[in-house]
Design a protein around this motif. Sequence first.
Motif, short mmCIF file in Angstrom:
data_model
loop_
_atom_site.label_atom_id
_atom_site.label_comp_id
_atom_site.label_asym_id
_atom_site.label_seq_id
_atom_site.Cartn_x
_atom_site.Cartn_y
_atom_site.Cartn_z
N THR A 12 54.69 147.52 30.38
CA THR A 12 53.64 146.78 29.63
C THR A 12 54.29 145.87 28.59
N ASP A 13 55.40 146.33 27.96
CA ASP A 13 56.11 145.47 27.01
C ASP A 13 56.59 144.20 27.71
N GLY A 14 57.17 144.38 28.90
CA GLY A 14 57.67 143.25 29.68
C GLY A 14 56.55 142.29 30.03
N LEU A 15 55.40 142.85 30.43
CA LEU A 15 54.26 142.01 30.78
C LEU A 15 53.77 141.20 29.58
N ARG A 16 53.77 141.85 28.41
CA ARG A 16 53.30 141.15 27.20
C ARG A 16 54.22 139.98 26.87
N VAL A 76 50.76 156.32 34.25
CA VAL A 76 50.49 155.64 35.51
C VAL A 76 48.98 155.52 35.74
N ASP A 77 48.24 156.60 35.46
CA ASP A 77 46.79 156.59 35.71
C ASP A 77 46.10 155.49 34.92
N TRP A 123 43.57 150.10 34.63
CA TRP A 123 43.48 148.75 34.06
C TRP A 123 43.72 147.68 35.14
N LEU A 124 44.70 147.94 36.02
CA LEU A 124 45.08 146.95 37.04
C LEU A 124 44.03 146.79 38.13
N GLY A 171 53.38 137.09 28.59
CA GLY A 171 52.10 136.50 28.21
C GLY A 171 50.87 137.19 28.79
N VAL A 172 51.08 138.35 29.43
CA VAL A 172 49.92 139.08 29.98
C VAL A 172 49.34 139.96 28.87
#
Length: 276
Positions: free
Chosen positions: A248-252, A265-266, A271-272, A255-256
């Motif tokens: 999630t850090d990488g996604l942020r 994981v759940d 969310w996905l 810019g996500v």
Amino acid sequence: MGEFIRVKDAFYRYPSCEDWAINGLTMSISDGEYVAIMGSNGSGKSTLVRMLNGLLKPQRGRVLVDGQETVDEVATWAIRAKVAVVFQNPDNQLVAARVEEDVAFGPENLGLEPGEIRIRVEEALGLMGLIELRHYPPHLLSGGQKQRLAIAGAMAMKPQVLVLDEPTSMLDPQGRREVLEAIGRLNRDEGLTVVHVTHSPEEAALAGRVMIIDSGKVALDGVPGEVFSQGKLLQEYGLAVPVIVNITDGLRIQGVAVPKGIIGVDEMVEWLWPLL
Ligand SMILES: Nc1ncnc2c1ncn2[C@@H]1O[C@H](COP(=O)(O)OP(=O)(O)OP(=O)(O)O)[C@@H](O)[C@H]1O
Ligand SMILES: [Mg+2]
């Protein structure tokens, strides 16, 4: 919810050691909580565990269990009965030739009547899913079964708090799952207060609260989502974050806008899924 365990500005130093293993530690744990404790090697987790059931007494400050001071000699046995501890290596904790005798060992030492011992053994075997293995020699059990047996032995003492010091670190994934499920069940269904020392952020995320110990003090304390969102601080304390938090850090960074508090994981899937 009463505060069952209270540690107030406690200090402990081993005789052979210059540094304080527990260095002004303050925290409390309420009835029914499931608390994970994390911290780098040597941060003081096992020392704290030994202080919670009075095995080690604070040299300064106070440790109270159910309102009783652990330094109070008169309270020693009451405190040992209320706070059961399970350690890392199940082989060092199993004493008898058969599973059910092993579970009976603690209650026998309490001097309980045979009828009461039988009831407690049945209950504890049932809770840990060991009824079918009751006549087995413990050394033939799998690692996960052995550790569940160690927990059954602790439960037969009818404790109010179960403290586990790295209970899964010697187990394979299957054994690990068995033990984690058992711990979760005891907390959820039996209302048992659980304190779980672990190096695994994924395991810690199963708890309702995560406490980070650093240099004998509480460095961070909060719900898993809060604590594991502090990646930088955790790194400073020598700790890993759950894999999902790295993602999630990488996604942020890309810019996500990932919502806060996703650590498992759940939650990630939840969310996905609607986004697809
Ligand atoms: N029996 C002992 N005698 C002397 N010093 C000790 C003893 N046990 C622990 N220590 C020291 O006290 C400090 C805290 O150790 P402790 O075992 O509580 O850490 P820990 O957080 O449980 O580490 P680990 O993750 O390796 O299990 C360390 O500096 C350690 O070297
Ligand atoms: Mg330790």
